[in-house]
Scaffold this active site. Structure first.
Site, short mmCIF file in Angstrom:
data_model
loop_
_atom_site.label_atom_id
_atom_site.label_comp_id
_atom_site.label_asym_id
_atom_site.label_seq_id
_atom_site.Cartn_x
_atom_site.Cartn_y
_atom_site.Cartn_z
N ASP A 110 4.65 0.83 11.84
CA ASP A 110 3.90 -0.34 11.76
C ASP A 110 2.84 -1.52 11.70
O ASP A 110 1.51 -2.20 11.26
CB ASP A 110 3.66 -0.05 9.72
CG ASP A 110 3.06 1.15 9.12
OD1 ASP A 110 2.52 2.08 10.52
OD2 ASP A 110 3.32 1.40 8.04
N ARG B 233 -8.18 -1.35 5.19
CA ARG B 233 -7.45 0.17 3.89
C ARG B 233 -6.20 -0.20 3.87
O ARG B 233 -5.48 0.36 3.39
CB ARG B 233 -7.26 1.08 5.64
CG ARG B 233 -9.11 2.29 5.26
CD ARG B 233 -8.57 2.96 6.31
NE ARG B 233 -7.69 3.73 5.81
CZ ARG B 233 -6.69 4.59 6.43
NH1 ARG B 233 -6.98 4.91 8.30
NH2 ARG B 233 -5.62 5.60 6.15
N ARG C 55 -0.75 14.20 12.97
CA ARG C 55 0.28 13.86 12.30
C ARG C 55 0.79 15.39 11.19
O ARG C 55 0.10 15.34 10.47
CB ARG C 55 -0.52 12.68 11.29
CG ARG C 55 -0.04 11.67 12.15
CD ARG C 55 -0.76 10.74 11.20
NE ARG C 55 -0.07 10.22 9.92
CZ ARG C 55 0.12 8.98 9.71
NH1 ARG C 55 -1.16 7.74 9.85
NH2 ARG C 55 0.84 8.08 8.77
N LYS D 38 0.97 -0.97 0.16
CA LYS D 38 0.06 0.42 0.07
C LYS D 38 0.69 1.02 -0.21
O LYS D 38 0.69 2.55 -0.68
CB LYS D 38 -0.88 0.06 0.86
CG LYS D 38 -1.67 1.16 1.96
CD LYS D 38 -2.50 1.74 2.97
CE LYS D 38 -1.76 1.23 4.35
NZ LYS D 38 -1.32 2.54 4.23
N ASN D 39 2.01 1.39 0.76
CA ASN D 39 2.47 2.44 0.98
C ASN D 39 3.75 3.05 0.15
O ASN D 39 4.21 3.47 -0.59
CB ASN D 39 3.19 2.27 2.06
CG ASN D 39 2.57 2.43 3.58
OD1 ASN D 39 1.22 2.60 3.32
ND2 ASN D 39 3.25 1.85 4.57
N CYS E 78 -5.00 7.35 8.89
CA CYS E 78 -5.27 6.78 10.33
C CYS E 78 -5.52 7.93 11.62
O CYS E 78 -4.57 8.37 11.36
CB CYS E 78 -4.11 6.16 10.67
SG CYS E 78 -4.73 4.79 10.06
C1 UD1 Z 1 4.54 6.71 5.82
C2 UD1 Z 1 3.72 5.20 5.81
C3 UD1 Z 1 3.00 5.29 7.61
C4 UD1 Z 1 3.90 4.70 8.40
C5 UD1 Z 1 4.95 5.22 8.61
C6 UD1 Z 1 6.39 5.80 9.36
C7 UD1 Z 1 2.28 5.56 3.79
C8 UD1 Z 1 1.71 6.53 3.28
N1 UD1 Z 1 2.42 6.20 5.59
O1 UD1 Z 1 3.09 7.53 7.06
O2 UD1 Z 1 2.36 3.54 7.34
O3 UD1 Z 1 3.80 4.30 9.53
O4 UD1 Z 1 4.78 6.62 7.08
O5 UD1 Z 1 7.24 5.08 9.04
O6 UD1 Z 1 3.58 5.60 3.49
N2 UD1 Z 1 5.91 14.37 10.83
C9 UD1 Z 1 6.40 15.27 10.97
N3 UD1 Z 1 6.30 16.67 10.32
C10 UD1 Z 1 5.90 16.24 9.20
C11 UD1 Z 1 5.47 14.92 8.46
C12 UD1 Z 1 6.04 13.82 9.83
O7 UD1 Z 1 6.24 15.81 12.60
O8 UD1 Z 1 5.44 17.20 7.75
C13 UD1 Z 1 6.45 13.03 11.90
C14 UD1 Z 1 5.09 12.57 12.63
O9 UD1 Z 1 4.20 13.13 13.31
C15 UD1 Z 1 5.28 11.66 12.78
C16 UD1 Z 1 6.70 11.21 11.98
O10 UD1 Z 1 7.09 12.49 11.62
O11 UD1 Z 1 6.23 10.90 14.17
C17 UD1 Z 1 6.72 9.86 11.51
O12 UD1 Z 1 6.00 10.26 9.89
P1 UD1 Z 1 6.24 10.18 8.03
O13 UD1 Z 1 7.42 8.91 7.92
O14 UD1 Z 1 6.04 11.29 8.03
O15 UD1 Z 1 4.56 8.66 7.95
P2 UD1 Z 1 4.15 9.07 7.01
O16 UD1 Z 1 4.55 9.26 6.09
O17 UD1 Z 1 3.06 10.01 7.42
#
Ligand code: UD1
Length: 418
Positions: free
Chosen positions: A305, A397, A121, A22-23, A116
């Site tokens: 995850d 999902r 986030r 999915k990711n 989720c």
């Molecule tokens: C992706 C995955 C999700 C997985 C996560 C961590 C997808 C669609 N989803 O989510 O399944 O759990 O990686 O492996 O690929 N953060 C900030 N600012 C930002 C962006 C992120 O502070 O602009 C923080 C988030 O709040 C969180 C951490 O960074 O604490 C990790 O987030 P991130 O690596 O961005 O995860 P996602 O891309 O949302």
């Protein structure tokens, strides 16, 4: 709302094939906006998040057709960069589209993303990365709008290796003028898959899978056929299903090298793990040994995850385990639900202390998020009696017909549609 009835007490055994990740599928679908020619995506999983992303692309004017596991996307007919409200709230990854839409249309508008309920986030890193490339933003009415005259290559220093921000930076930088360097990039396998897709389409990304990406901006690209990598989280979940039910499960059409951190945990629990080039199996004859220190961290460390699923397994361990969640601050919602099933645990800040019990019992529980739901399904399969999972549609999902996969392995999950 859909409820699932999980029958406990059956050892799962046999072989199951996993679908595409999915990711990886989500950012690659976002990348198709950059390529105004037909793109064929094989092993593209029929998950509700992926279908929502396809619907978002259609709303922008693209043609998206699914035939089995293959999705063909033609964005040559896409006309605008304004994302639809309801669908975009449902899929957090709609935010990836900002990078590719602003590249294609010079402007894009998106509602603040959904996804989720696993804590706050923020998207500050996404916005920072795009602004380094020359994008400016305006906000209001719960929407964020991006605008650019010309995307220009730049140095992007990410304070934290955010998966999504790294992907958004890549999607905007591949067609920018000049070279972009991303330092502190995420190294997840899905980033590598996105880079492989972009490179095969004619773009130029070096260093994917390391913290330093070098992206040479290119204007020429072409439609291609591409196979999405296997889902490592689904692989891990079905292995844990075998372990938690003291069964023996072989997962095929996967890549065991992507889940090394989980496999070493399963071995430390006392289970037998066997890897092959494109398959992996686990055999369990006893309850797991406790794990005194599990920490979720960015890849290649233990994946957030898979934390909830491992939590369910350790609820049945012979001693006390400790899990610390470093990625998302609100990702222990399964803890209280597992307690309803007889588990014993305590959450102190980002740390969970799990006192293993010899058995769990069926209960009525709620899938607060996707992986919470997966963990409850696993716990239900290992419990005495029947477990009812409320809001189990959230499991769809990320897992293509988990009930069917469990049936193939000799277990039972029944869907109780409203
Ligand atoms: C992706 C995955 C999700 C997985 C996560 C961590 C997808 C669609 N989803 O989510 O399944 O759990 O990686 O492996 O690929 N953060 C900030 N600012 C930002 C962006 C992120 O502070 O602009 C923080 C988030 O709040 C969180 C951490 O960074 O604490 C990790 O987030 P991130 O690596 O961005 O995860 P996602 O891309 O949302």
């Amino acid at each position: 709302m859909a409820n699932w009835l999980v029958t406990g007490g059956r050892r799962l055994s046999g072989e199951i094939a996993v679908h595409g990740a999915k990711n990886a599928a989500l950012p690659i679908l976002a990348a198709t906006i950059l390529i105004p020619e037909p793109v064929e995506l094989k092993n593209c999983p029929p998950l509700s998040d992926v279908e929502d992303m396809c619907a978002i692309l259609r709303s922008l004017g693209a043609t998206v057709v699914r035939s089995g596991d293959t999705v063909t996307v033609d964005t040559s007919t896409a006309t605008h960069g304004t994302l639809p409200e309801t669908l975009s709230h449902r899929v957090r990854s709609s935010i990836f589209l900002l990078g590719s839409l602003v590249s294609r249309f010079s402007e894009a508008c998106a509602p603040y993303p959904g996804g989720c309920e696993i804590g706050n986030r923020p998207i500050d890193l996404h916005l920072y990365a795009l602004s380094r490339l020359g994008v400016s933003f305006s906000e209001g009415d719960g929407r964020i709008c991006a605008k650019v005259n010309r995307l220009s290559g730049a140095v992007i220093d990410l304070d934290y290796p955010s998966v999504g921000a790294t992907e958004n930076a890549m999607l905007a930088a591949v067609s920018a003028d000049g070279e972009t360097v991303v330092r502190g990039a995420a190294c997840e396998p899905e980033i590598v898959d996105l880079a492989n897709f972009l490179n095969a389409s004619g773009f130029c990304v070096h260093g994917a899978g390391t913290p330093n990406l070098v992206i040479e901006g290119r204007k020429e690209c072409r439609g291609i056929s591409y196979r999405i990598l296997p889902d490592r989280i689904v692989t891990g979940t079905y292995l844990i299903a075998g372990a938690i039910t003291r069964g023996s499960v072989r997962v095929v059409r996967t890549d065991p090298t992507l889940i090394g951190a989980l496999l070493s945990k399963l071995e430390a629990c006392g289970f037998t793990v066997r890897t092959e080039p494109d398959a992996v199996s686990v055999t369990a004859t006893d309850r797991p040994k406790e794990l005194v220190s599990v920490e979720t961290r960015p890849y290649p460390a233990f994946a957030t995850d898979l934390q909830a699923q491992l939590f369910a397994l350790l609820s049945l361990a012979s001693g006390t385990s400790v899990i610390t969640e470093h990625i998302f601050e609100n990702r222990f919602r399964h803890a209280a639900e597992l307690k309803r099933m007889g588990a014993q645990n305590e959450i102190i800040g980002r740390t969970a202390i799990i006192r293993g019990v010899p058995c769990l019992h069926g209960a009525k529980v709620t899938a607060f998020d996707l992986r919470c739901g997966a963990a409850l399904a696993l716990a239900g399969l290992a419990s005495e009696g029947e477990t009812e999972i409320l809001h189990a549609e959230r499991i769809d999902r990320g897992y293509d017909r988990m009930d069917e996969a469990v049936r193939i392995l000799g277990g039972q999950i029944l869907r109780k549609e409203p």
